[in-house]
Scaffold this motif. Structure first.
Motif, short mmCIF file in Angstrom:
data_model
loop_
_atom_site.label_atom_id
_atom_site.label_comp_id
_atom_site.label_asym_id
_atom_site.label_seq_id
_atom_site.Cartn_x
_atom_site.Cartn_y
_atom_site.Cartn_z
N CYS A 21 0.74 -1.00 0.33
CA CYS A 21 -0.29 0.01 -0.20
C CYS A 21 0.79 1.57 0.12
O CYS A 21 1.58 1.65 0.88
N ALA A 22 0.84 2.19 -1.39
CA ALA A 22 1.56 3.19 -1.13
C ALA A 22 0.50 4.29 -1.26
O ALA A 22 -0.42 4.20 -1.15
N ALA A 23 0.85 5.56 -0.29
CA ALA A 23 0.81 6.38 0.18
C ALA A 23 1.22 7.76 -0.72
O ALA A 23 2.21 7.84 -0.87
N SER A 24 0.00 8.80 -0.96
CA SER A 24 0.40 9.95 -1.50
C SER A 24 -0.50 10.84 -1.77
O SER A 24 -1.43 11.25 -0.98
N GLY A 25 0.15 11.98 -1.76
CA GLY A 25 -0.64 13.07 -1.31
C GLY A 25 -0.08 13.84 0.19
O GLY A 25 -1.29 14.86 -0.53
N ARG A 65 1.99 -15.51 11.88
CA ARG A 65 1.83 -15.64 10.11
C ARG A 65 1.96 -14.78 9.28
O ARG A 65 2.52 -14.39 8.29
N PHE A 66 1.25 -13.71 9.63
CA PHE A 66 1.52 -12.23 8.80
C PHE A 66 2.72 -11.29 9.73
O PHE A 66 3.07 -11.47 10.80
N THR A 67 3.33 -10.46 8.75
CA THR A 67 4.08 -9.10 8.78
C THR A 67 3.69 -8.52 8.19
O THR A 67 3.86 -7.61 6.81
N ILE A 68 4.11 -7.13 8.57
CA ILE A 68 4.30 -5.69 8.88
C ILE A 68 5.17 -5.33 8.43
O ILE A 68 5.99 -5.54 9.69
N SER A 69 5.52 -4.70 7.56
CA SER A 69 6.41 -3.68 7.33
C SER A 69 6.43 -2.41 6.72
O SER A 69 5.20 -2.15 6.13
N ASN A 75 6.56 5.81 2.19
CA ASN A 75 5.15 5.84 2.35
C ASN A 75 4.57 4.65 2.33
O ASN A 75 3.55 4.84 1.29
N THR A 76 4.97 3.43 1.76
CA THR A 76 4.37 2.05 1.85
C THR A 76 4.52 1.30 2.76
O THR A 76 5.50 1.50 3.77
N VAL A 77 3.25 0.40 3.33
CA VAL A 77 3.17 -0.35 3.85
C VAL A 77 3.06 -2.03 3.49
O VAL A 77 2.34 -1.29 2.36
N TYR A 78 3.82 -2.76 4.45
CA TYR A 78 3.64 -3.94 3.56
C TYR A 78 3.04 -5.13 4.11
O TYR A 78 2.91 -5.05 5.57
N LEU A 79 1.77 -5.71 4.27
CA LEU A 79 2.12 -6.73 5.06
C LEU A 79 2.19 -8.65 4.45
O LEU A 79 1.53 -8.67 3.15
#
Length: 116
Positions: A21-25, A65-69, A75-79
């Protein structure tokens, strides 16, 4: 703030997927980025969050089981989702929170389907 999520799809139980997920603006620092999910007929629930200072939170159902980074520069989050189960099937929504001035933003959602 616009949130663009990607990475959903169909996977067999036990498989893996990675959401982005990339955030912009945003003119202001995004304090919290995270993921929520909503299964059919269910309420939206927290999956995982990542703050700008590096702390994380996970729902009990995905711990281990899941890892968030997060890449603050982008400004990007990964799962990263491993050992997926059919009960993980849901629309996954990216979320961003700015504390000052307060703002709460949602992405468009990406469907994750886990077949048994």
């Amino acid at each position: 703030v616009q949130l663009q999520a990607s990475g959903g799809g169909l996977v067999q139980a036990g498989g893996s997927l990675r959401l982005s997920c990339a955030a912009s603006g945003s003119r202001f620092s995004i304090n919290v980025m995270g993921w929520y999910r909503q299964a059919p007929g269910m309420e939206r629930e927290l999956v995982a969050t990542f703050t700008s200072v590096g702390s994380t939170e996970y729902s009990d159902s995905v711990k281990g089981r899941f890892t968030i980074s997060r890449d603050n520069a982008k400004n990007t989050v990964y799962l990263q989702m491993n050992s997926l189960k059919p009960e993980d099937t849901a629309v996954y929504y990216c979320n961003a929170v700015i504390l000052f001035p307060y703002g709460h933003y949602w992405g468009q959602g990406t469907l994750v389907t886990v077949s048994s």
